[in-house]
Design a protein around this motif. Structure first.
Motif, PDB file in Angstrom:
ATOM      1  N   PRO A 213       0.815  -1.216   0.000  1.00  0.00           N
ATOM      2  CA  PRO A 213       0.000   0.000   0.000  1.00  0.00           C
ATOM      3  C   PRO A 213       0.844   1.259   0.000  1.00  0.00           C
ATOM      4  O   PRO A 213       2.052   1.222   0.261  1.00  0.00           O
ATOM      5  CB  PRO A 213      -0.789  -0.137   1.304  1.00  0.00           C
ATOM      6  N   LYS A 216      -1.379   8.438  -2.570  1.00  0.00           N
ATOM      7  CA  LYS A 216      -1.800   8.598  -3.964  1.00  0.00           C
ATOM      8  C   LYS A 216      -0.618   8.694  -4.918  1.00  0.00           C
ATOM      9  O   LYS A 216      -0.740   8.332  -6.093  1.00  0.00           O
ATOM     10  CB  LYS A 216      -2.712   9.815  -4.111  1.00  0.00           C
ATOM     11  N   THR A 219       0.339   5.076  -5.467  1.00  0.00           N
ATOM     12  CA  THR A 219      -0.684   4.446  -6.304  1.00  0.00           C
ATOM     13  C   THR A 219      -0.547   4.882  -7.751  1.00  0.00           C
ATOM     14  O   THR A 219      -0.617   4.059  -8.675  1.00  0.00           O
ATOM     15  CB  THR A 219      -2.096   4.792  -5.785  1.00  0.00           C
ATOM     16  N   LYS A 222       2.496   3.140  -9.258  1.00  0.00           N
ATOM     17  CA  LYS A 222       2.254   1.721  -9.534  1.00  0.00           C
ATOM     18  C   LYS A 222       1.395   1.551 -10.782  1.00  0.00           C
ATOM     19  O   LYS A 222       1.654   0.658 -11.608  1.00  0.00           O
ATOM     20  CB  LYS A 222       1.587   1.052  -8.326  1.00  0.00           C
ATOM     21  N   PRO A 234      -5.106  -2.013  -6.557  1.00  0.00           N
ATOM     22  CA  PRO A 234      -4.989  -0.666  -5.988  1.00  0.00           C
ATOM     23  C   PRO A 234      -5.639  -0.601  -4.623  1.00  0.00           C
ATOM     24  O   PRO A 234      -6.632  -1.282  -4.366  1.00  0.00           O
ATOM     25  CB  PRO A 234      -5.738   0.208  -7.007  1.00  0.00           C
ATOM     26  N   GLY A 236      -6.704   2.125  -1.274  1.00  0.00           N
ATOM     27  CA  GLY A 236      -6.820   3.469  -0.732  1.00  0.00           C
ATOM     28  C   GLY A 236      -6.913   3.429   0.780  1.00  0.00           C
ATOM     29  O   GLY A 236      -6.492   2.450   1.413  1.00  0.00           O
TER      30      GLY A 236
END
Length: 430
Positions: A213, A216, A219, A222, A234, A236
């Motif tokens: 994890p 943002k 993410t 990635k 993904p 959050g």
């Protein structure tokens, strides 16, 4: 945070959509910025990371990113023995649970006379685990990402974790990496870590897959390197849905609810029950204890994705649960295993009054790297499967090929691929 029960059937479309849209963080605002960082890493390798991290250590060199034996020894010495013991106990459970997921290395079957087909299982050569850090330490994430890769048999397990001032990493995180069996550890965070593991630099090796994890920026990175490497689902901010009936303890549910909200201002917590009295009792308990709760500075900013919902009956509650597809699902009903049979979408499921989400976060053995934002409708939590490839194989005798000759040549020619058909026919011209 002041909560009042809401009638599930009376939710406006906008209110329902807001609850469903939790964790769907808009990364478009940072996408171009991250793209530039990744391009810089691809072009200049370690030097790009050095330039971006000089504010942490003035005389920084690429070799400083690597955690060496001396630094690991120091970290282990700085970690209290009771904490090391807790990490080791958690690691034992996590390792055992993931080892049970391993399939037989190979299987085969006779599809038809003369046609043998099968599948073998092989681990990835390498994997990269991203462990968030910087201002906080997440040793549990080190265990959850590294151990499945190690159990799967990945040859090289690379870890990147963000450093703080002086390019230091929390000793507890390093201890967890050591206990889990990481091959090597690098003090890099954000897009620089993802880019380094995706493309490879002079110091950081290229890996086949990146998991773990992050914020943002992580993410976005990635998502942009997917295709160069594989990635996990993904993820959050943390979220939990509590599915409860009249048998649940409102005092326990109140803390279960708040334990999710303390993660992040964007975290989500939802209670769904068919018992109006329980809903009211939980709201009252939360409202009573909230002023004295720790981490108020985080929780005071949140609550946008939180709700206590009263369903007409358990059928409606379960229908909403499946549509919500939570990262964490707590089932606190009279017969949780019966309720479980009706659950289609959830990242990890906690059943009964003695299974709060934190046990899965740390030590029960299941993985806490899970899909959020309705991702559980498409993805599963991290497991050994994420680090395994499963190529198929086939062996045919001449009679076996003969039995498929007409089928293959006809379909190949129908698709406009005549040489496909010729390669089969030619074998019968010898």
């Amino acid at each position: 945070m002041q909560l009042t029960p809401e009638k599930l059937g009376d939710l406006s479309p906008q209110r329902r959509e807001r609850l469903m849209a939790r964790s769907n963080e808009d990364i478009s605002s940072v996408f171009d910025h991250v793209r530039g960082i990744l391009a810089d890493i691809r072009a200049r390798g370690d030097q790009a990371s050095v330039d971006w991290h000089k504010e942490l250590k003035a005389d920084l060199t690429p070799d400083d990113f690597r955690v060496d034996h001396a630094e690991m020894t120091k970290a282990l010495g700085q970690t209290p023995k009771d904490l090391l013991g807790c990490l080791e106990k958690a690691a034992v459970n996590i390792r055992a649970f993931h080892a049970a997921q391993m399939e037989r290395p190979m299987w085969q079957m006779e599809v038809a006379p003369g046609i043998i087909a099968g599948r073998k299982t092989t681990p990835l050569d390498s994997a990269g685990c991203y462990v968030p850090g910087g201002r906080a330490a997440y040793p549990s994430t080190a265990l959850m990402t590294i151990l499945p890769a190690v159990v799967a048999g990945v040859g090289r397990v690379v870890v990147c974790t963000p450093p703080g001032e002086g390019l230091q990493v929390n000793p507890l995180t390093l201890a967890a990496c050591h206990i889990a069996g990481a091959s090597e550890i690098y003090k890099l965070g954000g897009p620089w870590a993802i880019g380094a593991m995706a493309y490879g630099t002079g110091v950081v090796p290229k890996v086949a897959k990146i998991v773990g994890p992050g914020n943002k920026y992580v993410t976005a990175a990635k998502m942009q390197v997917f295709g160069v490497v594989d990635i996990d689902s993904p993820a959050g901010p943390s979220e939990a849905l509590l599915l409860a009936d009249r048998t649940a303890n409102p005092r326990h549910l109140a803390l279960d609810f708040l334990s999710q909200v303390e993660h992040d201002p964007a975290s989500a917590a939802v209670l769904v029950t068919d018992d109006a009295q329980l809903a009211q009792a939980v709201c009252q308990r939360i409202n009573d204890i909230y002023p004295g709760m720790p981490r108020r500075q985080i929780m005071d900013q949140g609550g946008a994705y939180c709700a206590v919902l009263v369903a007409d009956d358990m059928d409606q509650a379960i229908e909403f649960t499946n549509d919500y597809a939570p990262e964490h699902l707590q089932i606190v009903t009279a017969e949780p295993f019966v309720t479980l049979q009706r659950i289609r979408h959830a990242g990890s499921i906690f059943m009964g009054p003695w299974a709060p989400v934190p046990v899965g976060d740390y030590a029960s053995g299941t993985n806490h790297t899970l899909p959020t934002g309705q991702g559980a409708k498409m993805f599963s939590g991290l497991s050994v499967d994420d680090f395994l490839k499963k190529p198929t194989f086939q062996y045919l005798t001449k009679d076996g090929l003969a039995s498929l000759r007409q089928t293959v040549t006809t379909l190949a020619e129908a698709e406009g691929l005549p040489i496909h058909a010729m390669t089969v026919r030619e074998r019968f011209n010898d």
